[in-house]
Write a protein that holds these residues in place. Sequence first.
Motif, mmCIF file in Angstrom:
data_model
loop_
_atom_site.group_PDB
_atom_site.id
_atom_site.type_symbol
_atom_site.label_atom_id
_atom_site.label_comp_id
_atom_site.label_asym_id
_atom_site.label_seq_id
_atom_site.Cartn_x
_atom_site.Cartn_y
_atom_site.Cartn_z
ATOM 1 N N VAL A 1 -3.513 4.999 -19.226
ATOM 2 C CA VAL A 1 -3.074 4.460 -17.933
ATOM 3 C C VAL A 1 -2.172 5.484 -17.247
ATOM 4 C CG1 VAL A 1 -1.804 2.612 -16.790
ATOM 5 C CG2 VAL A 1 -3.199 2.100 -18.807
ATOM 6 N N PRO A 2 -2.515 5.923 -16.031
ATOM 7 C CA PRO A 2 -1.657 6.876 -15.311
ATOM 8 C C PRO A 2 -0.267 6.279 -15.074
ATOM 9 C CG PRO A 2 -3.815 6.752 -14.283
ATOM 10 C CD PRO A 2 -3.747 5.625 -15.270
ATOM 11 N N ILE A 3 0.778 7.030 -15.413
ATOM 12 C CA ILE A 3 2.152 6.549 -15.257
ATOM 13 C C ILE A 3 3.073 7.729 -15.025
ATOM 14 C CG2 ILE A 3 2.544 6.612 -17.770
ATOM 15 C CD1 ILE A 3 4.540 4.323 -17.431
ATOM 16 N N HIS A 4 4.084 7.517 -14.190
ATOM 17 C CA HIS A 4 5.162 8.494 -14.055
ATOM 18 C C HIS A 4 6.480 7.718 -14.010
ATOM 19 C CE1 HIS A 4 6.670 12.567 -13.317
ATOM 20 N NE2 HIS A 4 7.675 11.922 -12.724
ATOM 21 N N HIS B 1 11.302 1.145 -2.797
ATOM 22 C CA HIS B 1 10.191 0.837 -1.884
ATOM 23 C C HIS B 1 8.883 1.403 -2.424
ATOM 24 C CE1 HIS B 1 12.418 0.076 2.200
ATOM 25 N NE2 HIS B 1 12.767 -0.757 1.247
ATOM 26 N N ARG B 2 8.960 2.593 -2.987
ATOM 27 C CA ARG B 2 7.739 3.308 -3.363
ATOM 28 C C ARG B 2 7.285 3.014 -4.793
ATOM 29 N NH1 ARG B 2 10.752 7.308 -0.534
ATOM 30 N NH2 ARG B 2 11.407 8.274 -2.501
ATOM 31 N N ALA B 3 8.178 2.468 -5.624
ATOM 32 C CA ALA B 3 7.826 2.223 -7.032
ATOM 33 C C ALA B 3 7.185 0.847 -7.194
ATOM 34 C CB ALA B 3 9.068 2.322 -7.908
ATOM 35 N N ARG B 4 6.301 0.749 -8.189
ATOM 36 C CA ARG B 4 5.702 -0.542 -8.512
ATOM 37 C C ARG B 4 6.566 -1.331 -9.491
ATOM 38 N NH1 ARG B 4 -0.639 -1.583 -9.120
ATOM 39 N NH2 ARG B 4 -1.382 -0.585 -7.217
ATOM 40 N N VAL B 5 7.132 -0.628 -10.464
ATOM 41 C CA VAL B 5 7.760 -1.300 -11.593
ATOM 42 C C VAL B 5 9.163 -0.739 -11.830
ATOM 43 C CG1 VAL B 5 7.597 -1.830 -14.060
ATOM 44 C CG2 VAL B 5 5.508 -1.645 -12.678
ATOM 45 N N GLY C 1 0.799 -1.227 0.000
ATOM 46 C CA GLY C 1 0.000 0.000 0.000
ATOM 47 C C GLY C 1 0.825 1.267 0.000
ATOM 48 N N ASP C 2 2.116 1.168 0.348
ATOM 49 C CA ASP C 2 2.990 2.349 0.344
ATOM 50 C C ASP C 2 3.503 2.691 -1.046
ATOM 51 O OD1 ASP C 2 2.651 2.492 3.058
ATOM 52 O OD2 ASP C 2 4.560 1.494 3.543
ATOM 53 N N ARG C 3 3.282 1.826 -2.010
ATOM 54 C CA ARG C 3 3.791 2.062 -3.357
ATOM 55 C C ARG C 3 2.860 3.000 -4.124
ATOM 56 N NH1 ARG C 3 8.003 -1.282 -4.052
ATOM 57 N NH2 ARG C 3 8.091 -3.066 -2.630
ATOM 58 N N LYS C 4 3.465 3.890 -4.889
ATOM 59 C CA LYS C 4 2.684 4.818 -5.694
ATOM 60 C C LYS C 4 2.034 4.055 -6.847
ATOM 61 C CE LYS C 4 5.820 8.667 -4.697
ATOM 62 N NZ LYS C 4 6.761 9.661 -5.279
ATOM 63 N N PRO C 5 0.741 4.163 -7.040
ATOM 64 C CA PRO C 5 0.039 3.341 -8.034
ATOM 65 C C PRO C 5 0.547 3.519 -9.461
ATOM 66 C CG PRO C 5 -1.516 4.411 -6.548
ATOM 67 C CD PRO C 5 -0.181 5.024 -6.275
ATOM 68 N N ASN C 6 1.112 4.678 -9.784
ATOM 69 C CA ASN C 6 1.516 4.933 -11.175
ATOM 70 C C ASN C 6 3.027 4.988 -11.360
ATOM 71 O OD1 ASN C 6 2.001 7.306 -9.791
ATOM 72 N ND2 ASN C 6 1.397 8.635 -11.497
ATOM 73 N N GLU D 1 18.368 -5.472 -6.950
ATOM 74 C CA GLU D 1 17.978 -4.519 -5.919
ATOM 75 C C GLU D 1 16.470 -4.273 -5.936
ATOM 76 O OE1 GLU D 1 20.427 -1.198 -6.846
ATOM 77 O OE2 GLU D 1 22.172 -1.969 -5.771
ATOM 78 N N ALA D 2 15.893 -4.226 -7.143
ATOM 79 C CA ALA D 2 14.449 -4.015 -7.235
ATOM 80 C C ALA D 2 13.697 -5.149 -6.557
ATOM 81 C CB ALA D 2 14.035 -3.892 -8.701
ATOM 82 N N GLN D 3 14.042 -6.387 -6.872
ATOM 83 C CA GLN D 3 13.348 -7.516 -6.264
ATOM 84 C C GLN D 3 13.581 -7.570 -4.762
ATOM 85 O OE1 GLN D 3 14.686 -10.897 -8.639
ATOM 86 N NE2 GLN D 3 12.801 -10.800 -9.857
ATOM 87 N N ALA D 4 14.779 -7.208 -4.319
ATOM 88 C CA ALA D 4 15.056 -7.200 -2.878
ATOM 89 C C ALA D 4 14.199 -6.186 -2.140
ATOM 90 C CB ALA D 4 16.534 -6.905 -2.638
ATOM 91 N N HIS D 5 13.648 -5.201 -2.868
ATOM 92 C CA HIS D 5 12.770 -4.191 -2.265
ATOM 93 C C HIS D 5 11.316 -4.357 -2.711
ATOM 94 C CE1 HIS D 5 16.735 -2.304 -1.675
ATOM 95 N NE2 HIS D 5 16.187 -1.681 -0.653
ATOM 96 N N GLY D 6 11.015 -5.462 -3.396
ATOM 97 C CA GLY D 6 9.642 -5.728 -3.776
ATOM 98 C C GLY D 6 9.153 -4.969 -4.990
ATOM 99 N N CYS D 7 10.050 -4.361 -5.751
ATOM 100 C CA CYS D 7 9.681 -3.643 -6.970
ATOM 101 C C CYS D 7 9.772 -4.633 -8.134
ATOM 102 C CB CYS D 7 10.617 -2.463 -7.181
ATOM 103 S SG CYS D 7 10.255 -1.451 -8.614
ATOM 104 N N VAL D 8 8.713 -4.737 -8.940
ATOM 105 C CA VAL D 8 8.627 -5.778 -9.958
ATOM 106 C C VAL D 8 9.379 -5.358 -11.226
ATOM 107 C CG1 VAL D 8 7.083 -7.217 -11.339
ATOM 108 C CG2 VAL D 8 6.380 -6.452 -9.054
ATOM 109 N N PRO D 9 10.337 -6.176 -11.712
ATOM 110 C CA PRO D 9 11.088 -5.805 -12.909
ATOM 111 C C PRO D 9 10.379 -6.207 -14.207
ATOM 112 C CG PRO D 9 12.018 -7.792 -11.967
ATOM 113 C CD PRO D 9 10.905 -7.366 -11.049
#
Length: 553
Positions: A281-284, A324-328, A247-252, A344-352
Motif C-alpha cells: 500500500v503506497p504510504i508516506h 488539509h492535505r493528509a488523509r490520516v 480530492g485535495d488530500r494526498k492519497p498516500n 485539530e485533525a478532525q477540525a480539518h477533516g483528517c481521520v485519526p
Amino acid sequence: MVTFDAIPELGALRSSLVEAGRLNPDVPLLNLHDFYAGNSPARTDRQVPSRPRAAEWVEGARTHRSDDGSLFHVDYRMPGRDTGALREYHRIDGTVYLVDSTTPAEDAAQESSRTLQLVDPDGYVTATFTSAAKLYRRFLTELVDLAHADVVVDSKYSAGFLWSWKHPEAVKIVNFHSTHVSPGKDALTGKLSATHQKIIQNRDAWDGITFLTESQRTAFVQRFGETSNTFVISNPVDGPRTLPAFGDRKPNSVIHVGRFTKGKNIGELLEIAKKVATAGVPIHLDLVGDGDQRPELEAKVRQLGAEDLITFHGHVNDVGQRLHRARVLLLCSKFEGQSLAILEAQAHGCVPVAYDVDFGPRDVIENRRNGFLVPFGEQETAVQAVTSLLTDDSLCEAMSTQGFNDSVHFRSDVIFGKWMEALDTARANRAGRDALTAANVRIAGIRFHPDGDMDLEVYVEIGEANLSRLCLQSRQRGIPDGNGIEIQPHHGDDSVFHFRLPADLRAQQPAGDALDLNLVLGIGSMTRTIRLGASPSMQTTPYFTVYGNLSLK
C-alpha cells in the motif's frame, strides 16, 4: 493573564505574545513586579522605615529592564555564606519597591529564613511576608479587589500555593490537564502524580476543578469521590468553516503531530508505516514536531530501511494546511490528557487512528464512525485501519466528513459558553459546597448481629446545613463502572447514624477484590462522597483474617 516571575524583558515578552497570536491584545498581562513597581501601597499606621542593608552584604550583579534600560534589581551576597542572598527590586525612578532576603542560619541545626518586604516610594515597609507564596496570594487579592475577577489557575506550580487562597467574592477554579497518576499507572490504584499532589490533597478547597475529558473526570471521581465541583471543559479548537475538498488530500499521506518523547511512542508509528508499505500500500508518513527522541527515531528509520517512506519536518507554522492535505493522523501514545492533535485533525477533516489509552482518544473518536480506536500495542489492527483509509476513498471521505461535523462541539464559542456555565454553577453552589467540604465524617462503632448482619455507626457533623441526602454506598474495588449498593440509615441520634450491612453484602458484589464503604452526603443538587475511616488519632485498627477471626493491627 497573571504572572508572578521577575521578568526584565516583560514589555518585549508581552509584545511578542501578541504578535504571535498567543495573547489577545485586549487581555492585560498583569505581572506582580510590574504591578508593585507602578502602584504605591496604601499607607497604614503600622508602617515602619525600611532598614538599611547591613555592612556584610556586598553588591553583586545588576539587572536592567530591556525596554527602557532602567535598573530592575540588584543582587547582594554575604561573603563566606553560601545561603545568604538579598535582592532589591527598583521602580523606574530608582526607589525600591520590594526587598527579598534570605538570612543564613547561624549553625547547622537551624534553617535559613526568608523575608519579603513591600516598600513605598518614601522607604516605608507596608507589608512583610515569610514566603513568596504569601506575597503572591496578597497580589492576587489586590487584583481581585480591583477588578472583581474570577480566578482560573492554569499552572500546577501556582495551584500548589493558591489552593489555600480564598476571596469572599471570587470563584477559584483549577485546570487539571493530565492524569492524576504517574504515567502508565492504573487510575484507580496507581501512584499519584507528584506534580498534582497539592491539587489532589486539597481538592475540596477549589470552587471548581476542570478536566479536559469526561473519562478523566470519571476516573478522578471514582478514586477520590464526587464533590460537586468537577467540570469537563475541553480545549478549544477552531478549524475552517467549510470542510476542505477530499480530492485535495494526498492519497498516500499519513501525518503525526506532537513532541518526540517516549510517551508519544513514535517508534511504533515507524513500524506501522513500514508494515503498510510492505503490504504493497503506497504510504508516506510525515512527522511534524521535535524532541529529545529525534536522533533515536532517525536511526530507527535507517534501520527499517524506510528513508523514502518517512520525513522529519521539525516545528512548522502551517499544521492546519498539512492536515488539509493528509488523509490520516496516526497516534500511538502510551497516555494522553486530551490530544489536541486529534481535535485539530478532525477540525480539518483528517481521520485519526489512535491507540485507545487514558484519557483523550476515546472521548473524541467513535470507532469506525469518525476515526479508529486501536487497542494499545495492536500494531496489526492499526495497520489494517490505516490501510483501509488509504485504499477506500468512500470510507475515508465519510469518516472525514463525520469528524469535521463533530468538531463543531470544540469551537471556541462553545467552549467559552461552557466556561461561563461552570463559573456560574460554582458561584451558585459555593455556600452548600463549603458546608459539604467542612463535613466531619468518621466511623464511630461496629456491632455484630447473631444472624451475620453488621451495624455500622457513622458520626456525621455538618454544621447548620440541612442534608437532602445521606446514605452508605458499598462499591467494588477495582470495578470502575460499578455504581455500588446504597444502604439507608435505619436510625440516627446525636449526629451518629446507623447502617445495617446484610451478611450477604459481599456475595451481592462478587466481582471485586474488596468492598469500599463510602458515605454520600447531599445538599440540594450537590453531593459529596467520602471514603469512611476511623479517627485519625486511632492507633489500633481491627481487621478480619481469611478465617473470619478478629485481629488488631
